[in-house]
Design a protein around this motif. Structure first.
Motif, PDB file in Angstrom:
ATOM      1  N   ALA A 147       0.826  -1.213   0.000  1.00  0.00           N
ATOM      2  CA  ALA A 147       0.000   0.000   0.000  1.00  0.00           C
ATOM      3  C   ALA A 147       0.858   1.261   0.000  1.00  0.00           C
ATOM      4  N   HIS A 148       2.067   1.181   0.586  1.00  0.00           N
ATOM      5  CA  HIS A 148       2.937   2.363   0.660  1.00  0.00           C
ATOM      6  C   HIS A 148       4.362   1.919   0.947  1.00  0.00           C
ATOM      7  N   VAL A 149       5.310   2.622   0.343  1.00  0.00           N
ATOM      8  CA  VAL A 149       6.728   2.422   0.632  1.00  0.00           C
ATOM      9  C   VAL A 149       7.286   3.737   1.160  1.00  0.00           C
ATOM     10  N   PHE A 150       7.813   3.717   2.370  1.00  0.00           N
ATOM     11  CA  PHE A 150       8.378   4.924   2.967  1.00  0.00           C
ATOM     12  C   PHE A 150       9.723   5.248   2.302  1.00  0.00           C
ATOM     13  N   PRO A 151      10.146   6.501   2.364  1.00  0.00           N
ATOM     14  CA  PRO A 151      11.447   6.868   1.766  1.00  0.00           C
ATOM     15  C   PRO A 151      12.568   5.977   2.296  1.00  0.00           C
ATOM     16  N   ALA A 152      13.409   5.499   1.386  1.00  0.00           N
ATOM     17  CA  ALA A 152      14.473   4.565   1.765  1.00  0.00           C
ATOM     18  C   ALA A 152      15.465   5.235   2.706  1.00  0.00           C
ATOM     19  N   LYS A 153      15.950   4.482   3.668  1.00  0.00           N
ATOM     20  CA  LYS A 153      16.976   4.955   4.589  1.00  0.00           C
ATOM     21  C   LYS A 153      18.363   4.620   4.021  1.00  0.00           C
ATOM     22  N   GLN A 154      19.402   5.045   4.719  1.00  0.00           N
ATOM     23  CA  GLN A 154      20.769   4.796   4.271  1.00  0.00           C
ATOM     24  C   GLN A 154      21.317   3.453   4.732  1.00  0.00           C
ATOM     25  N   HIS A 155      20.602   2.825   5.688  1.00  0.00           N
ATOM     26  CA  HIS A 155      21.088   1.576   6.262  1.00  0.00           C
ATOM     27  C   HIS A 155      19.942   0.567   6.358  1.00  0.00           C
ATOM     28  N   ILE A 156      20.314  -0.694   6.539  1.00  0.00           N
ATOM     29  CA  ILE A 156      19.334  -1.771   6.702  1.00  0.00           C
ATOM     30  C   ILE A 156      18.388  -1.439   7.843  1.00  0.00           C
ATOM     31  N   GLN A 157      17.104  -1.645   7.624  1.00  0.00           N
ATOM     32  CA  GLN A 157      16.104  -1.436   8.669  1.00  0.00           C
ATOM     33  C   GLN A 157      15.878  -2.762   9.398  1.00  0.00           C
ATOM     34  N   THR A 158      16.147  -2.764  10.701  1.00  0.00           N
ATOM     35  CA  THR A 158      16.201  -4.010  11.462  1.00  0.00           C
ATOM     36  C   THR A 158      14.915  -4.354  12.195  1.00  0.00           C
ATOM     37  N   TYR A 159      14.061  -3.344  12.461  1.00  0.00           N
ATOM     38  CA  TYR A 159      12.932  -3.577  13.362  1.00  0.00           C
ATOM     39  C   TYR A 159      11.903  -2.469  13.164  1.00  0.00           C
ATOM     40  N   CYS A 160      10.650  -2.763  13.525  1.00  0.00           N
ATOM     41  CA  CYS A 160       9.604  -1.730  13.488  1.00  0.00           C
ATOM     42  C   CYS A 160       8.594  -1.990  14.597  1.00  0.00           C
ATOM     43  N   GLU A 161       7.946  -0.909  15.030  1.00  0.00           N
ATOM     44  CA  GLU A 161       6.948  -0.973  16.087  1.00  0.00           C
ATOM     45  C   GLU A 161       5.890   0.095  15.804  1.00  0.00           C
ATOM     46  N   VAL A 162       4.615  -0.240  16.082  1.00  0.00           N
ATOM     47  CA  VAL A 162       3.518   0.695  15.841  1.00  0.00           C
ATOM     48  C   VAL A 162       2.929   1.127  17.179  1.00  0.00           C
ATOM     49  N   SER A 163       2.571   2.405  17.281  1.00  0.00           N
ATOM     50  CA  SER A 163       1.954   2.915  18.501  1.00  0.00           C
ATOM     51  C   SER A 163       0.568   2.294  18.701  1.00  0.00           C
ATOM     52  N   GLU A 164       0.092   2.323  19.953  1.00  0.00           N
ATOM     53  CA  GLU A 164      -1.193   1.693  20.267  1.00  0.00           C
ATOM     54  C   GLU A 164      -2.349   2.299  19.491  1.00  0.00           C
ATOM     55  N   ASP A 165      -2.281   3.602  19.210  1.00  0.00           N
ATOM     56  CA  ASP A 165      -3.371   4.235  18.468  1.00  0.00           C
ATOM     57  C   ASP A 165      -3.240   4.048  16.957  1.00  0.00           C
TER      58      ASP A 165
END
Length: 365
Positions: free
Chosen positions: A221-239
């Motif tokens: 549905a969406h791709v966020f702007p690429a970072k400069q390094h490998i993305q290791t983890y993600c977490e979403v807020s409760e809301d």
């Protein structure tokens, strides 16, 4: 005179160790570095923290992941191929679950339930129930390589898994059947989580991107702007309004966490820089802890940091000396964090608010 002064300094420590040994708890004597950050300056304090208890160990090798099942129990896994349910308030193993043939990589718990999932380097995902015999309730087999992502839908009816084989699979939890399959070239999955009350799944990758998937058809549905390094983890807020991603790195290059808007703009909001090695995990802390929203990160540099979510200022740093790389972080209850490590099992950390926000290690297991 100098020798006499050294003996006097050591005496209270011996008394404390004897007292704790009498209570049946093994005293940890590791020194931890604590750092307090103030708006106008940075003050470094190297102090001996309060006594840290050593509970019965949950694992016999490196712990790869820890997740909170409820306010008393956590579930963890690691190189010993075992999934462990542990009561971190009493310091006791509740149950061990064996079935995987290789290291456990991910754990995902079903909210307000006794059920949870484990993923492994053996390419399998297993579903367990705390109240069942130590055999998997359901098994999910479909990936060609190590499973590195697990996300459970808000109603617990679906499970999404991701792997280094570039694929995501969407499963029916009740039947164990694969309902959808999607593949993106070079999308080596590192982590996944489901957005609360939404049909969307957030996913990080070794291709340095964060993707938002729509589970209805399993489409990007969406791709966020690429970072400069490998993305290791993600977490979403409760809301479900914000998410954090973590970057790998070394020597302070990369090594940051990034806050993103999950709503219409989906822009980058803030970055949190201060770690010197890969940031392996991040969590939104309960709002009751402070007047401002705060997050916590753990890193391979042996440090756990608390940050002001809005400004990016580091409020406190706890260095767990001797723990090796910190591999996973989870919120235990409103004042407790669970931090998995390479060398010293799982650390129980307490968030204290007087004076200011501080972290203290109270036990390890």
């Amino acid at each position: 005179m100098l020798l006499l002064r050294c003996h006097l300094k050591r005496a209270p420590h011996k008394v404390l160790c004897s007292f704790c040994a009498g209570m049946g708890k093994l005293q940890s004597k590791l020194k931890h570095s604590t750092y307090k950050y103030r708006p106008d300056e940075i003050i470094e304090e190297r102090t001996q923290t309060k006594a840290c208890l050593e509970y019965s160990p949950a694992h016999v090798d490196t712990v790869s992941v820890v997740a909170a099942l409820n306010s008393d129990l956590c579930v963890s896994g690691g190189r010993d191929k075992t999934v462990v349910a542990y009561n971190w308030k009493t310091g006791n193993v509740v149950k061990r679950f064996k079935g995987h043939e290789r290291e456990i990589t991910k754990i995902a718990c079903i909210h307000k339930s006794s059920q949870f999932f484990s993923a492994s380097r053996d390419r399998m995902v297993m579903m367990w129930d705390l109240h069942d015999p130590s055999q998997p309730r359901q098994q999910f087999s479909g990936h060609a390589m190590v499973v590195t992502g697990l996300a459970v839908s808000p109603d617990s009816s679906q499970l999404c898994t991701g792997s280094r084989d570039n694929t995501l699979l969407l499963w029916d939890v009740g039947t164990g059947q694969c309902a959808e399959r999607a593949s993106v070239s070079r999308n080596l999955v590192t982590h996944m989580c489901w957005v609360p009350q939404e049909p969307y799944i957030l996913q990080t990758s070794e291709d340095k991107t964060i993707r938002l998937w729509d589970s209805r058809g399993l489409q990007v549905a969406h791709v966020f702007p690429a970072k400069q390094h490998i993305q290791t983890y993600c977490e979403v807020s409760e809301d479900g309004h914000k998410c954090i991603s973590c970057s790998n790195g070394f020597g302070g290059e990369g090594c940051e966490a990034t806050l993103w808007d999950l709503r219409q703009t989906r822009n980058r909001i803030c970055e949190y820089k201060g770690h010197f090695q890969t940031v392996a995990s991040c969590v939104f802390l309960p709002r009751a802890l402070a007047l401002m929203p705060v997050i916590a990160t753990s890193s391979h540099d042996c440090k756990v940091k608390i940050w002001n979510q809005d400004t990016g200022a580091c409020l406190f740093t706890l260095s767990l000396d001797g723990s090796g790389p910190l591999t996973s972080l989870a919120v235990g209850d409103t004042v407790s964090l669970l931090c998995a490590s390479f060398s010293r099992g799982i650390h129980l950390l307490r968030v204290e608010r007087d004076p200011g926000l501080q972290l203290r290690e109270v036990a390890a297991f």
